[in-house]
Motif scaffolding. Structure first.
Motif, PDB file in Angstrom:
ATOM      1  N   GLN A 177       0.845  -1.197   0.000  1.00 41.87           N
ATOM      2  CA  GLN A 177       0.000   0.000   0.000  1.00 41.87           C
ATOM      3  C   GLN A 177       0.878   1.243   0.000  1.00 41.87           C
ATOM      4  N   ALA A 178       0.302   2.346  -0.399  1.00 42.31           N
ATOM      5  CA  ALA A 178       1.053   3.600  -0.552  1.00 42.31           C
ATOM      6  C   ALA A 178       1.662   4.099   0.760  1.00 42.31           C
ATOM      7  N   ASP A 179       1.036   3.807   1.894  1.00 42.86           N
ATOM      8  CA  ASP A 179       1.541   4.338   3.169  1.00 42.86           C
ATOM      9  C   ASP A 179       2.342   3.317   3.982  1.00 42.86           C
ATOM     10  N   ASP A 180       2.815   2.250   3.352  1.00 48.10           N
ATOM     11  CA  ASP A 180       3.613   1.246   4.057  1.00 48.10           C
ATOM     12  C   ASP A 180       4.873   1.876   4.650  1.00 48.10           C
ATOM     13  N   VAL A 181       5.290   1.329   5.785  1.00 49.76           N
ATOM     14  CA  VAL A 181       6.519   1.751   6.456  1.00 49.76           C
ATOM     15  C   VAL A 181       7.418   0.526   6.590  1.00 49.76           C
ATOM     16  N   ILE A 182       8.675   0.689   6.227  1.00 48.17           N
ATOM     17  CA  ILE A 182       9.679  -0.347   6.471  1.00 48.17           C
ATOM     18  C   ILE A 182      10.488   0.100   7.671  1.00 48.17           C
ATOM     19  N   ILE A 183      10.658  -0.804   8.642  1.00 43.39           N
ATOM     20  CA  ILE A 183      11.476  -0.509   9.814  1.00 43.39           C
ATOM     21  C   ILE A 183      12.451  -1.661   9.994  1.00 43.39           C
ATOM     22  N   SER A 184      13.739  -1.324   9.999  1.00 42.41           N
ATOM     23  CA  SER A 184      14.746  -2.377   9.914  1.00 42.41           C
ATOM     24  C   SER A 184      16.026  -2.022  10.662  1.00 42.41           C
ATOM     25  N   ALA A 185      16.719  -3.071  11.115  1.00 39.67           N
ATOM     26  CA  ALA A 185      18.036  -2.894  11.716  1.00 39.67           C
ATOM     27  C   ALA A 185      19.110  -2.733  10.644  1.00 39.67           C
ATOM     28  N   SER A 186      18.784  -3.056   9.405  1.00 39.68           N
ATOM     29  CA  SER A 186      19.753  -2.876   8.323  1.00 39.68           C
ATOM     30  C   SER A 186      20.022  -1.391   8.119  1.00 39.68           C
ATOM     31  N   PRO A 187      21.159  -1.061   7.514  1.00 39.39           N
ATOM     32  CA  PRO A 187      21.492   0.357   7.330  1.00 39.39           C
ATOM     33  C   PRO A 187      20.582   1.042   6.314  1.00 39.39           C
ATOM     34  N   ALA A 188      20.241   2.267   6.616  1.00 42.75           N
ATOM     35  CA  ALA A 188      19.384   3.051   5.718  1.00 42.75           C
ATOM     36  C   ALA A 188      20.003   3.175   4.327  1.00 42.75           C
ATOM     37  N   PHE A 189      21.328   3.413   4.246  1.00 43.98           N
ATOM     38  CA  PHE A 189      21.937   3.586   2.924  1.00 43.98           C
ATOM     39  C   PHE A 189      21.744   2.358   2.046  1.00 43.98           C
ATOM     40  N   LEU A 190      21.645   1.178   2.668  1.00 42.73           N
ATOM     41  CA  LEU A 190      21.472  -0.055   1.909  1.00 42.73           C
ATOM     42  C   LEU A 190      20.026  -0.249   1.458  1.00 42.73           C
ATOM     43  N   LEU A 191      19.072   0.128   2.294  1.00 39.23           N
ATOM     44  CA  LEU A 191      17.658  -0.106   1.970  1.00 39.23           C
ATOM     45  C   LEU A 191      17.011   1.021   1.171  1.00 39.23           C
ATOM     46  N   GLU A 192      17.607   2.199   1.184  1.00 41.75           N
ATOM     47  CA  GLU A 192      17.013   3.319   0.441  1.00 41.75           C
ATOM     48  C   GLU A 192      16.812   3.002  -1.039  1.00 41.75           C
ATOM     49  N   PRO A 193      17.778   2.402  -1.739  1.00 44.08           N
ATOM     50  CA  PRO A 193      17.553   2.129  -3.165  1.00 44.08           C
ATOM     51  C   PRO A 193      16.386   1.179  -3.434  1.00 44.08           C
ATOM     52  N   ILE A 194      16.239   0.133  -2.626  1.00 49.95           N
ATOM     53  CA  ILE A 194      15.142  -0.816  -2.878  1.00 49.95           C
ATOM     54  C   ILE A 194      13.805  -0.191  -2.485  1.00 49.95           C
ATOM     55  N   ASP A 213      -1.783  -0.467  11.951  1.00 46.90           N
ATOM     56  CA  ASP A 213      -2.874  -1.403  11.683  1.00 46.90           C
ATOM     57  C   ASP A 213      -2.354  -2.837  11.715  1.00 46.90           C
ATOM     58  N   ARG A 214      -1.348  -3.114  10.865  1.00 50.83           N
ATOM     59  CA  ARG A 214      -0.770  -4.454  10.801  1.00 50.83           C
ATOM     60  C   ARG A 214       0.752  -4.355  10.800  1.00 50.83           C
ATOM     61  N   PHE A 215       1.361  -5.246  11.589  1.00 52.81           N
ATOM     62  CA  PHE A 215       2.815  -5.308  11.664  1.00 52.81           C
ATOM     63  C   PHE A 215       3.256  -6.712  11.267  1.00 52.81           C
ATOM     64  N   TYR A 216       4.317  -6.781  10.458  1.00 49.41           N
ATOM     65  CA  TYR A 216       4.838  -8.061   9.961  1.00 49.41           C
ATOM     66  C   TYR A 216       6.318  -8.169  10.292  1.00 49.41           C
ATOM     67  N   SER A 217       6.718  -9.337  10.805  1.00 50.56           N
ATOM     68  CA  SER A 217       8.132  -9.579  11.101  1.00 50.56           C
ATOM     69  C   SER A 217       8.399 -11.079  11.128  1.00 50.56           C
ATOM     70  N   ASP A 218       9.671 -11.419  10.997  1.00 54.12           N
ATOM     71  CA  ASP A 218      10.078 -12.825  11.106  1.00 54.12           C
ATOM     72  C   ASP A 218      10.742 -13.105  12.452  1.00 54.12           C
ATOM     73  N   ALA A 220       0.706  -2.933  17.561  1.00 51.56           N
ATOM     74  CA  ALA A 220      -0.128  -3.034  16.359  1.00 51.56           C
ATOM     75  C   ALA A 220      -1.507  -3.614  16.691  1.00 51.56           C
ATOM     76  N   LYS A 221      -2.499  -3.200  15.899  1.00 53.11           N
ATOM     77  CA  LYS A 221      -3.837  -3.792  16.049  1.00 53.11           C
ATOM     78  C   LYS A 221      -3.791  -5.274  15.717  1.00 53.11           C
ATOM     79  N   GLN A 222      -3.009  -5.613  14.673  1.00 51.44           N
ATOM     80  CA  GLN A 222      -2.799  -7.005  14.290  1.00 51.44           C
ATOM     81  C   GLN A 222      -1.314  -7.192  14.012  1.00 51.44           C
TER      82      GLN A 222
END
Length: 187
Positions: free
Chosen positions: A91-108, A153-158, A169-171
């Protein structure tokens, strides 16, 4: 809004490790950093340093490369490892939150059209962290700093390390081998 961990959740693997191997194959001379990285792992195993300091030892190789350019190049090859289930429900308002470095995830994130990335602030030239590794309770603090009044609303993690985010999160859902299951009721 939906919030997602990245590695092992919407990306099949650990992007930081994959990036390192990708770079090492192209620049074998980076093996000269193995002793320093190994020393960091030893100190961590002996509980002399924390996770953030361990990662600074690991990222010491960034001093010898153009990390920004190589991160862009890496995602040209690795973007197919973003899980199909995520692409289908994105969805357009998705948020990615990660321990990986921002410089690495910004391109994807840019390639996928994800507008909000909250990740570890790692200097792409030195491997030094500006603040704590974005993990566990630190994810909660970082999310609240960006979205002080927004709910999840919804949070996903491994990972169970993300339980603090799941509790807000609500779910909440665990992602295991590409399978999505509701997080335990006692989140």
């Amino acid at each position: 809004m939906n919030v997602y961990d990245f590695d092992g959740t919407i990306y099949d693997g650990d992007s930081t490790v994959d990036f390192f191997w990708y770079v090492l194959k192209r620049r074998p001379s980076l093996a000269r950093y193995f002793p320093k990285q190994f020393w960091g792992f030893c100190l961590y195993a002996l509980k002399r340093i924390g996770k953030t300091e361990l990662k600074e030892f690991f990222f010491c190789f960034l001093a010898a490369i153009d990390g920004t350019a190589l991160a862009e190049e890496f995602w040209e090859h690795a973007q197919e490892r973003v899980m199909a289930w995520y692409r289908e429900q994105q969805q357009a308002d998705d948020v990615i939150i990660s321990a990986s470095p921002a410089f690495l995830l910004e391109p994807i994130c840019k390639k996928l059209g994800i507008g909000c990335l909250i990740a570890s602030d790692v200097d792409v030239h030195t491997g030094k962290f500006a603040g704590e590794n974005c993990r566990g309770e630190e994810k909660v603090r970082r999310f609240a700093a960006v979205y002080p009044t927004e709910g999840i609303d919804r949070f996903y993690s491994d990972s169970d390390a993300d339980r603090p985010m799941a509790q807000r999160a609500k779910q909440a859902f665990l992602v295991k081998n590409g399978r999505i299951v509701p997080w335990e009721n006692d989140v």
